[in-house]
Design a protein around this motif. Structure first.
Motif, short mmCIF file in Angstrom:
data_model
loop_
_atom_site.label_atom_id
_atom_site.label_comp_id
_atom_site.label_asym_id
_atom_site.label_seq_id
_atom_site.Cartn_x
_atom_site.Cartn_y
_atom_site.Cartn_z
N ILE A 15 0.89 -1.16 0.00
CA ILE A 15 0.00 0.00 0.00
C ILE A 15 0.93 1.22 0.00
O ILE A 15 1.41 1.66 1.04
N HIS A 16 1.21 1.73 -1.18
CA HIS A 16 2.21 2.78 -1.36
C HIS A 16 1.85 4.06 -0.61
O HIS A 16 0.66 4.36 -0.42
N ASP A 17 2.87 4.81 -0.24
CA ASP A 17 2.70 6.12 0.38
C ASP A 17 3.12 7.17 -0.64
O ASP A 17 4.22 7.10 -1.19
N ARG A 18 2.22 8.11 -0.91
CA ARG A 18 2.51 9.15 -1.91
C ARG A 18 2.13 10.50 -1.34
O ARG A 18 1.00 10.69 -0.88
N GLN A 19 3.08 11.43 -1.37
CA GLN A 19 2.84 12.76 -0.82
C GLN A 19 3.39 13.82 -1.77
O GLN A 19 4.40 13.60 -2.43
N LEU A 20 2.72 14.96 -1.78
CA LEU A 20 3.17 16.10 -2.59
C LEU A 20 3.59 17.21 -1.64
O LEU A 20 2.81 17.68 -0.81
N TYR A 21 4.85 17.63 -1.78
CA TYR A 21 5.40 18.74 -0.99
C TYR A 21 5.48 19.96 -1.89
O TYR A 21 5.95 19.88 -3.03
N THR A 22 5.04 21.09 -1.38
CA THR A 22 5.07 22.35 -2.12
C THR A 22 5.77 23.39 -1.27
O THR A 22 5.48 23.53 -0.08
N LEU A 23 6.69 24.13 -1.88
CA LEU A 23 7.43 25.17 -1.18
C LEU A 23 6.64 26.47 -1.27
O LEU A 23 6.44 27.01 -2.36
N VAL A 64 -1.25 14.45 1.27
CA VAL A 64 -1.21 13.03 0.92
C VAL A 64 -2.01 12.84 -0.36
O VAL A 64 -3.09 13.43 -0.54
N LEU A 65 -1.47 12.00 -1.26
CA LEU A 65 -2.13 11.70 -2.53
C LEU A 65 -2.54 10.23 -2.56
O LEU A 65 -1.91 9.39 -1.92
N VAL A 66 -3.55 9.94 -3.32
CA VAL A 66 -3.90 8.53 -3.56
C VAL A 66 -2.77 7.94 -4.39
O VAL A 66 -2.42 8.50 -5.43
N PRO A 67 -2.17 6.83 -3.95
CA PRO A 67 -1.02 6.29 -4.69
C PRO A 67 -1.44 5.69 -6.03
O PRO A 67 -2.57 5.37 -6.26
#
Length: 196
Positions: free
Chosen positions: A176-184, A193-196
């Motif tokens: 169950i992958h972990d996917r995240q988007l970081y924005t500066l 958190v994103l749906v993987p």
């Protein structure tokens, strides 16, 4: 808040310890003004703050694209950790003095190729055969035999300034992958958190 660049640096150090073949490379995807996409593998020279440094020859098609305010995405993938980073943002050109100082640290074969572009034609242009390339390298070796090579004027470098970093961690329980988007934003990384 987690700084994703710190995480990339830590993963890179771990990848080097594990002899991961991807520890020092990255994949640069570009789209020209007409939307034509291209991707290539490069040596990732540096990671400073949120800046990812790569060296390029000005004869390369990628230099022309980068010089024309294009979009890019940099992919860093460490198979030993099953972790992928997709990085996007802006492009800044490195000062010539920095590039030329670092050029001296490059492997000899890479230096020969920087000279070949001036002798045979721009990077990615057609030549008659591999023998033609090897003959050009032989001539360059003879020219510089016993002398320190100087960087040609066509060497260049860019820093890909990260504004968004997407992290995909495949090394999770039950896949169950972990996917995240970081924005500066204003100097601070925010994450979602994103749906993987």
């Amino acid at each position: 808040m987690v700084n994703p660049v710190d995480r990339i640096r830590a993963d890179r150090a771990d990848a080097r310890k594990l002899d991961d073949p991807n520890a020092d490379i990255c994949h640069l995807a570009l789209a020209d003004r007409n939307g034509k996409a291209s991707v290539r593998t490069l040596v990732l020279r540096s990671i400073n703050d949120n800046r990812f440094g790569v060296f390029i020859n000005k004869t390369s098609p990628k230099w022309a694209i980068l010089s024309n305010d294009c979009d890019y995405e940099l992919l860093v993938w460490y198979p030993s950790m099953q972790r992928q980073y997709r990085i996007s943002g802006s492009v800044e050109f490195l000062d010539d003095d920095i590039v030329k100082t670092n050029w001296h640290r490059r492997p000899l074969g890479s230096k020969y190729l920087d000279y070949v572009y001036g002798q045979l034609g721009p990077q990615s242009s057609f030549i008659e055969s591999r023998a033609t390339l090897l003959e050009a390298v032989k001539q360059i070796k003879e020219t510089w035999r016993g002398k320190d090579m100087e960087p040609p004027d066509t060497v260049a470098g860019v820093e890909l300034v990260a504004e968004c970093i997407e992290v995909l961690d495949l090394n999770r329980e039950e896949r169950i992958h972990d996917r995240q988007l970081y924005t500066l934003v204003k100097g601070t990384w925010t994450s979602r958190v994103l749906v993987p």
